[in-house]
Structure formats: C-alpha cells, structure tokens
Design a protein around this motif. Sequence first.
Motif, PDB file in Angstrom:
ATOM      1  N   UNK A   1       0.533  -0.720   0.381  1.00 51.34           N
ATOM      2  CA  UNK A   1      -0.179  -0.288   0.012  1.00 51.34           C
ATOM      3  C   UNK A   1       1.513   0.811  -0.181  1.00 51.34           C
ATOM      4  N   UNK A   2       0.359   1.758  -1.433  1.00 46.85           N
ATOM      5  CA  UNK A   2       1.230   3.450  -0.693  1.00 46.85           C
ATOM      6  C   UNK A   2       0.843   4.105   0.312  1.00 46.85           C
ATOM      7  N   UNK A   3       0.930   4.505   1.629  1.00 43.39           N
ATOM      8  CA  UNK A   3       0.761   5.248   2.482  1.00 43.39           C
ATOM      9  C   UNK A   3       1.097   6.896   2.387  1.00 43.39           C
ATOM     10  N   UNK A   4       1.460   7.076   2.006  1.00 47.05           N
ATOM     11  CA  UNK A   4       1.429   8.469   1.344  1.00 47.05           C
ATOM     12  C   UNK A   4       2.539   8.647   0.205  1.00 47.05           C
ATOM     13  N   UNK A   5       2.199  10.627  -0.431  1.00 49.40           N
ATOM     14  CA  UNK A   5       2.795  10.463  -0.994  1.00 49.40           C
ATOM     15  C   UNK A   5       4.487  12.050  -1.052  1.00 49.40           C
ATOM     16  N   UNK A   6       5.050  12.279  -1.325  1.00 57.29           N
ATOM     17  CA  UNK A   6       5.491  13.486  -0.647  1.00 57.29           C
ATOM     18  C   UNK A   6       5.997  14.386  -2.158  1.00 57.29           C
ATOM     19  N   UNK A   7       5.662  15.668  -2.836  1.00 56.92           N
ATOM     20  CA  UNK A   7       6.590  16.255  -3.882  1.00 56.92           C
ATOM     21  C   UNK A   7       7.201  16.965  -3.445  1.00 56.92           C
ATOM     22  N   UNK A   8       8.133  17.347  -3.824  1.00 54.92           N
ATOM     23  CA  UNK A   8       9.548  18.062  -3.568  1.00 54.92           C
ATOM     24  C   UNK A   8      10.612  18.964  -4.556  1.00 54.92           C
ATOM     25  N   UNK A   9      10.770  19.846  -4.953  1.00 58.20           N
ATOM     26  CA  UNK A   9      11.092  20.446  -5.615  1.00 58.20           C
ATOM     27  C   UNK A   9      12.886  21.157  -4.986  1.00 58.20           C
TER      28      UNK A   9
ATOM     29  N   UNK B   1       4.999  24.081  -4.782  1.00 58.85           N
ATOM     30  CA  UNK B   1       4.386  25.587  -4.615  1.00 58.85           C
ATOM     31  C   UNK B   1       5.100  26.288  -3.820  1.00 58.85           C
ATOM     32  N   UNK B   2       5.275  27.409  -4.334  1.00 56.67           N
ATOM     33  CA  UNK B   2       5.333  28.555  -3.532  1.00 56.67           C
ATOM     34  C   UNK B   2       6.192  28.662  -2.295  1.00 56.67           C
ATOM     35  N   UNK B   3       7.202  27.365  -2.402  1.00 57.25           N
ATOM     36  CA  UNK B   3       8.417  27.543  -2.052  1.00 57.25           C
ATOM     37  C   UNK B   3       9.827  27.693  -2.450  1.00 57.25           C
ATOM     38  N   UNK B   4      10.433  28.983  -1.677  1.00 55.99           N
ATOM     39  CA  UNK B   4      11.966  28.505  -2.068  1.00 55.99           C
ATOM     40  C   UNK B   4      12.954  27.636  -2.263  1.00 55.99           C
ATOM     41  N   UNK B   5      13.597  28.136  -3.400  1.00 60.32           N
ATOM     42  CA  UNK B   5      15.117  26.207  -4.261  1.00 60.32           C
ATOM     43  C   UNK B   5      15.505  26.820  -2.317  1.00 60.32           C
ATOM     44  N   UNK B   6      16.129  25.338  -2.852  1.00 55.93           N
ATOM     45  CA  UNK B   6      16.841  25.421  -1.632  1.00 55.93           C
ATOM     46  C   UNK B   6      18.646  25.235  -2.424  1.00 55.93           C
ATOM     47  N   UNK B   7      19.509  25.685  -1.244  1.00 52.74           N
ATOM     48  CA  UNK B   7      21.036  25.839  -2.379  1.00 52.74           C
ATOM     49  C   UNK B   7      21.808  24.876  -0.722  1.00 52.74           C
TER      50      UNK B   7
ATOM     51  N   UNK C   1      -7.409  16.508   5.727  1.00 56.89           N
ATOM     52  CA  UNK C   1      -6.625  17.217   4.321  1.00 56.89           C
ATOM     53  C   UNK C   1      -6.379  18.849   4.890  1.00 56.89           C
ATOM     54  N   UNK C   2      -6.008  19.227   4.006  1.00 61.28           N
ATOM     55  CA  UNK C   2      -5.178  20.105   4.284  1.00 61.28           C
ATOM     56  C   UNK C   2      -4.506  21.353   3.186  1.00 61.28           C
ATOM     57  N   UNK C   3      -3.916  22.399   2.546  1.00 64.76           N
ATOM     58  CA  UNK C   3      -3.968  22.995   2.008  1.00 64.76           C
ATOM     59  C   UNK C   3      -2.820  22.664   1.246  1.00 64.76           C
ATOM     60  N   UNK C   4      -1.828  22.107   2.031  1.00 62.93           N
ATOM     61  CA  UNK C   4      -1.068  21.084   0.903  1.00 62.93           C
ATOM     62  C   UNK C   4      -0.821  19.551   0.678  1.00 62.93           C
ATOM     63  N   UNK C   5      -1.762  18.991   2.033  1.00 59.15           N
ATOM     64  CA  UNK C   5      -2.014  18.014   1.908  1.00 59.15           C
ATOM     65  C   UNK C   5      -2.960  17.337   1.163  1.00 59.15           C
TER      66      UNK C   5
ATOM     67  N   UNK D   1      -0.992  18.659  -9.269  1.00 62.09           N
ATOM     68  CA  UNK D   1      -0.776  19.678  -8.613  1.00 62.09           C
ATOM     69  C   UNK D   1      -1.760  20.199  -7.737  1.00 62.09           C
ATOM     70  N   UNK D   2      -1.966  20.877  -7.352  1.00 62.22           N
ATOM     71  CA  UNK D   2      -3.785  21.701  -7.386  1.00 62.22           C
ATOM     72  C   UNK D   2      -3.760  23.036  -6.462  1.00 62.22           C
ATOM     73  N   UNK D   3      -2.040  23.456  -5.939  1.00 64.30           N
ATOM     74  CA  UNK D   3      -1.488  24.349  -6.108  1.00 64.30           C
ATOM     75  C   UNK D   3      -1.370  25.630  -6.897  1.00 64.30           C
TER      76      UNK D   3
END
Length: 146
Positions: free
Chosen positions: A10-18, A45-51, A81-85, A103-105
């Motif tokens: 079972x896929x319990x959760x997915x996490x998307x990141x850039x 979405x709307x998350x500053x990039x990492x360096x 559910x929430x804004x990002x979840x 994507x939904x945001x």
Amino acid sequence: MLISYFSQYPLTCGYTVDAQGVKANVIFLQKGPATDAVWIYDARANVPGFTKRDRPLTDKFFADFEVAYGKDPNGRSQRKEGERFRRFTMDDIKARDYKLDITWLKDESLDDDTTSAEPLELAIDAIHNLEAVILNLKEIVKLLEA
C-alpha cells in the motif's frame, strides 16, 4: 508495474518536492492490504528553492509534513486534508493513468498564461543561454589543457 505495487504494498503517502530544480515524488510503501487511497503532500508550490550554502534543506522544512503525516511511522494515523496535504482515491489515481505528479496549488512564482513569453522569444533566450554555456565550457577546457 506501479499498479502491481499498489496491490502488494500500500502506498500510504506521497511527498512532492523541488530541490535545486529537481522535481521529485517520494512515496511511502508498506506491505499490507491493497491501496484504497493515497495522501499526497505538495512541498513544491510557493516554496523557495534550496541551495547548499544559503538555504540548505533541513529538518525544519519537513515539520509541517510530519504533523500532517501523523505520529504512526507505518502511515496509519488519522489524517485530515489541508492546503498542502490531500487524499486521492484509487479511482482518482487510475483516472490519471497511475501518474502521481498531481498538483493543485497555484505556484505564484510561475508566470501565468497571460504574461508568458512568445515561443520565438523563448527560443532566442535558450540559444543565448546555450552559447554562454559553450563559452564557459571552452574556457574550462583551456584551463584543463594548460
């Protein structure tokens, strides 16, 4: 192949990141009954990039996700559910041909369609960027040959 994993693990959760321009989907699988729904957390979405130096990826970045995921490390915590979840049923996933890049945001950092550059302008821009890269590579080759 992904379909068979859903029935066995079972896929319990997915996490998307850039991170540094690399878009990734991290999925949490566990042996057990077939997947009936997938929870996806959008951290792109709307998350500053990492360096590496100025804005490194730290534990703090995952704090909201950890709360949304719940305390049970096996993914069986009660969730809401929430804004990002968001929760997606297997019918939703099947309708998307099992593609989890959902994507939904609205990403505020992206241009909207009304202000997009023309294709010719984009192509010219790309050529200039590639020419600059070629010049830089030629300089590197000269340094290596010296």
